[in-house]
Write a protein that holds these residues in place. Structure first.
Motif, short mmCIF file in Angstrom:
data_model
loop_
_atom_site.label_atom_id
_atom_site.label_comp_id
_atom_site.label_asym_id
_atom_site.label_seq_id
_atom_site.Cartn_x
_atom_site.Cartn_y
_atom_site.Cartn_z
N UNK A 311 0.85 -1.20 0.00
CA UNK A 311 0.00 0.00 0.00
C UNK A 311 0.88 1.25 0.00
N UNK A 312 1.98 1.20 0.76
CA UNK A 312 2.92 2.33 0.74
C UNK A 312 3.48 2.55 -0.66
N UNK A 313 3.95 1.47 -1.29
CA UNK A 313 4.59 1.63 -2.60
C UNK A 313 3.59 2.18 -3.61
N UNK A 314 2.34 1.73 -3.55
CA UNK A 314 1.31 2.25 -4.46
C UNK A 314 1.00 3.71 -4.16
N UNK A 315 0.78 4.00 -2.89
CA UNK A 315 0.35 5.37 -2.53
C UNK A 315 1.50 6.37 -2.69
N UNK A 316 2.73 5.92 -2.51
CA UNK A 316 3.88 6.83 -2.62
C UNK A 316 4.08 7.28 -4.06
N UNK A 317 3.67 6.44 -5.01
CA UNK A 317 3.96 6.79 -6.40
C UNK A 317 2.72 7.29 -7.13
N UNK A 318 1.62 7.39 -6.47
CA UNK A 318 0.43 7.87 -7.16
C UNK A 318 -0.58 8.40 -6.19
N UNK A 319 -1.80 8.41 -6.62
CA UNK A 319 -2.86 8.89 -5.75
C UNK A 319 -3.99 7.88 -5.77
N UNK A 320 -3.67 6.65 -5.38
CA UNK A 320 -4.70 5.61 -5.45
C UNK A 320 -5.60 5.64 -4.23
N UNK A 321 -5.22 6.41 -3.21
CA UNK A 321 -6.04 6.46 -2.00
C UNK A 321 -5.87 5.21 -1.16
N UNK A 322 -6.63 5.13 -0.11
CA UNK A 322 -6.49 4.05 0.85
C UNK A 322 -6.96 2.71 0.34
N UNK A 323 -7.93 2.70 -0.57
CA UNK A 323 -8.47 1.44 -1.06
C UNK A 323 -9.28 0.75 0.02
N UNK A 324 -9.36 -0.56 -0.08
CA UNK A 324 -10.22 -1.33 0.83
C UNK A 324 -9.42 -1.82 2.02
N UNK A 325 -9.48 -1.07 3.11
CA UNK A 325 -8.73 -1.48 4.29
C UNK A 325 -9.37 -2.69 4.97
#
Ligand code: 13P
Ligand code: SF4
Length: 328
Positions: A311-325
């Motif tokens: 989740x960090x790697x995705x969110x650090x490189x874009x703006x995908x948001x939190x998604x389904x926690x």
């Protein structure tokens, strides 16, 4: 377990490292806080986020991690099929030590409406108990993707958490951990130094307490500080982070002057990370020769920790948001 260097007299350690890195198809990753000789022979030197990305994408068979245990653990979580060696397994971190998983679990359970935004400087168990991992270079980008009404626990570094909380006006429940290295800078001594170099800006790592950060012209990760050194006005910089990063500054900008911020005794030696300092050329040679000490992580735990890291790697490189926690 500290690896005791064997009798290496008569061995050209540097030449042997060069031979073994090829023979083992090894990549050597080093953090900026490592000794200059380790930084110089590494394939890549970087901050925690950059090193995580390198570990995730390497096609080497062996990752020799010149850094601390949580960094080597992260490499193993992201690259489970590689052999990951850490020259000295005792290279820990005061932030990781401050946050025992069972206490963190209880804290989370006491605040079920909060998500856990957790600094990468923690154990694999704590990563598995977290929703999103952050590094100092990704924390701001990630925090801004979390809805303002979402309650947050931030651990284990209360100074990084406090800095984010103040900067973005977001209340967060802070775990009370500190980095013993950044905690050791002295405001009084910093102001004395600043008076001697009135035009010199101060660059500080957000692991520093507010008494230091509040005087800084730039606050950011090790890579951020290095970048600031390249672009800052003037020719002198006061550096409030672990002083081994100054090696990279001197290589990149040899005509500028870099002064390590002082500790309480006016001497910056107390700001050398004692954990990072455990790694040596000799221990790196032995690690490549013996493929020990290795980092191993039980598969169920690894998969649980990988979710918050991915989740960090995705969110650090874009703006995908939190998604389904809820998937945690
Ligand atoms: P960064 O390199 O991500 O800024 O982290 C600093 C640190 O203290 C690593 O232990
Ligand atoms: Fe941990 Fe601080 Fe050392 Fe980084 S510098 S490894 S945060 S003790």
């Amino acid at each position: 377990m500290t690896v005791m260097p064997a009798d290496l007299s008569g061995i050209d350690v540097r030449a042997e490292i060069e031979r073994l890195r090829k023979e083992r198809n090894a990549v050597i990753l080093a953090h900026y806080y490592q000794k200059p000789e380790l930084q110089d022979l590494a394939d890549f030197v970087g901050d925690s986020l950059e090193l995580s990305r390198k570990a995730a994408e390497t096609d080497a068979d062996v990752i020799a991690f010149c850094g601390v245990k949580f960094m080597a653990d992260t490499a193993k979580i992201l690259s489970p099929n590689k052999i990951v060696v850490l020259p000295d397994l005792d290279a820990g971190c005061s932030l990781e030590d401050s946050c025992p998983p069972e206490k963190f679990k209880a804290f989370r359970e006491a605040h079920p409406d909060h998500i856990a935004l957790t600094y990468i400087n923690c154990s694999t168990e704590v990563k598995a108990l977290s929703d999103v991992i952050v590094t100092s270079s990704s924390a701001e980008t990630i925090l801004q993707q979390i809805p303002r009404d979402q309650k947050i626990i931030f651990g284990p570094d209360r100074h990084l958490g406090g800095y984010l909380s103040r900067k973005f006006d977001r209340e967060m429940l802070l775990w009370p951990g500190v980095c013993i290295v950044h905690e050791a800078f002295s405001e009084t001594e910093l102001l004395k130094l600043k008076a001697q170099h009135p035009g010199a800006p101060i660059a500080a790592h957000p692991e520093c307490p507010p008494t230091i950060v509040d005087h800084a012209d730039y606050v950011g990760s090790t890579s951020g500080i290095l970048q600031y050194a390249k672009t800052m006005p003037g020719d002198t910089l006061i550096v409030a982070t672990e002083p081994h990063i100054i090696h990279q500054m001197q290589l990149a900008i040899p005509n500028k002057i870099f002064i390590g911020a002082p500790g309480a005794d006016g001497n910056c030696n107390c700001n050398i990370c004692p954990y990072m300092a455990l790694n040596t050329m000799e221990k790196l040679y032995l690690a490549l020769r013996d493929l020990e000490p290795r980092v191993e992580i039980e598969e169920g735990l690894r998969l649980a920790a990988k979710k918050s890291l991915d989740r960090m790697l995705d969110m650090a490189s874009g703006t995908i948001g939190l998604g389904d926690l809820g998937a945690r």
